[in-house]
Design an enzyme around this catalytic site. Sequence first.
Site, PDB file in Angstrom:
ATOM      1  N   ASN A 109      -7.068  -3.202  14.708  1.00 48.07           N
ATOM      2  CA  ASN A 109      -8.461  -3.440  14.316  1.00 48.07           C
ATOM      3  C   ASN A 109      -8.580  -4.621  13.358  1.00 48.07           C
ATOM      4  O   ASN A 109      -9.641  -4.850  12.782  1.00 48.07           O
ATOM      5  CB  ASN A 109      -9.077  -2.171  13.693  1.00 48.07           C
ATOM      6  CG  ASN A 109      -8.383  -1.749  12.399  1.00 48.07           C
ATOM      7  OD1 ASN A 109      -7.485  -2.428  11.911  1.00 48.07           O
ATOM      8  ND2 ASN A 109      -8.801  -0.618  11.847  1.00 48.07           N
ATOM      9  N   ASP A 161       0.821  -1.214   0.000  1.00 50.64           N
ATOM     10  CA  ASP A 161       0.000   0.000   0.000  1.00 50.64           C
ATOM     11  C   ASP A 161       0.851   1.258   0.000  1.00 50.64           C
ATOM     12  O   ASP A 161       2.065   1.212   0.216  1.00 50.64           O
ATOM     13  CB  ASP A 161      -0.952   0.005   1.212  1.00 50.64           C
ATOM     14  CG  ASP A 161      -0.266  -0.432   2.513  1.00 50.64           C
ATOM     15  OD1 ASP A 161       0.977  -0.393   2.583  1.00 50.64           O
ATOM     16  OD2 ASP A 161      -0.981  -0.814   3.454  1.00 50.64           O
ATOM     17  N   GLU A 172      -9.410  -1.985   5.893  1.00 53.33           N
ATOM     18  CA  GLU A 172      -9.995  -1.727   7.207  1.00 53.33           C
ATOM     19  C   GLU A 172     -11.232  -2.621   7.404  1.00 53.33           C
ATOM     20  O   GLU A 172     -11.706  -3.245   6.452  1.00 53.33           O
ATOM     21  CB  GLU A 172     -10.390  -0.243   7.298  1.00 53.33           C
ATOM     22  CG  GLU A 172      -9.226   0.735   7.075  1.00 53.33           C
ATOM     23  CD  GLU A 172      -8.297   0.873   8.287  1.00 53.33           C
ATOM     24  OE1 GLU A 172      -8.092  -0.104   9.025  1.00 53.33           O
ATOM     25  OE2 GLU A 172      -7.758   1.979   8.475  1.00 53.33           O
ATOM     26  N   HIS A 185      -6.876  -5.036  10.510  1.00 54.21           N
ATOM     27  CA  HIS A 185      -6.646  -4.781   9.083  1.00 54.21           C
ATOM     28  C   HIS A 185      -5.371  -5.468   8.593  1.00 54.21           C
ATOM     29  O   HIS A 185      -4.444  -5.713   9.357  1.00 54.21           O
ATOM     30  CB  HIS A 185      -6.643  -3.280   8.764  1.00 54.21           C
ATOM     31  CG  HIS A 185      -5.451  -2.500   9.204  1.00 54.21           C
ATOM     32  ND1 HIS A 185      -5.483  -1.143   9.418  1.00 54.21           N
ATOM     33  CD2 HIS A 185      -4.169  -2.877   9.468  1.00 54.21           C
ATOM     34  CE1 HIS A 185      -4.292  -0.730   9.782  1.00 54.21           C
ATOM     35  NE2 HIS A 185      -3.468  -1.755   9.825  1.00 54.21           N
TER      36      HIS A 185
END
Length: 260
Positions: free
Chosen positions: A136, A67, A143, A138
């Site tokens: 979280n 990314d 996400e 990811h």
Amino acid sequence: MKVLILETAAEAAARTAGIISDCLAALDRPVLGLATGGTMEPVYTALVELHRNGKADFSNATTFNLDEYVGLSPNQRGSYSRFMQDALFSRVNLDPARCHLPRGNAEDPIAEAKRYEDAIAAAGGIDLQLLGIGRNGHIGFNEPISSLSGRTRVKTLTESTRRANARYFPSANAIPRYAITMGIGTILDARHCLLLATGGGKSAAVARMIEGPVAAYCPASALQMHPQATVVLDRDAAADLRLIHYYQEIHPGGREPKIP
Ligand code: PGA
């Protein structure tokens, strides 16, 4: 899923670097998927050390990072391109022409995401994809509630992800809101997925990834569907696993067993 539990974060990073260097040695033209973030820094330090000792040759390798932030140019502070230059690309014998990240400053980020996905396919796909995990759940910047079959595209970052990465930027306003990220479908296409998590802050996400239901709410749980996924943990990141003793019995000290 193969769960390798090492005692310390340093040992877990060294084990991860060892798996990467084994892949480099085993393949004529290895295609590596790479990751950024604090967890990966000791992995790249270990790989540079292996390279200096003649144990990691990147000369035939191609790399694709997971990314990049939208709006940042490659050399800009906080960009993942800059992170990779500093941590690995400038320190080993990788051909710069074969080190790929999404172009965060592309005029059309949506078209750039498509181009990136096509470039991975044109390179023959990814042999070994390195991954971290967010608190979280990811992976990449997928996400919670990201499609479990998504491809490379533009995603909006959660507030918690932006806070977690604040240290790389001069001010809160400078933290980008969007990123181009490989999708979970892109990641699952890699022939081997290798996820490293260290520290107690990751233990809840790690437990949901390995032992929770496969659910878009915890994107990393999609790795349960992958036929060759290896998770490397230190003791703190493994602390919430219910079957920890089983994983330790199968892979004592994080080693591969000798099947009798
Ligand atoms: P970290 O990031 O290694 O900086 O914790 C991991 C991630 O968010 O994927």
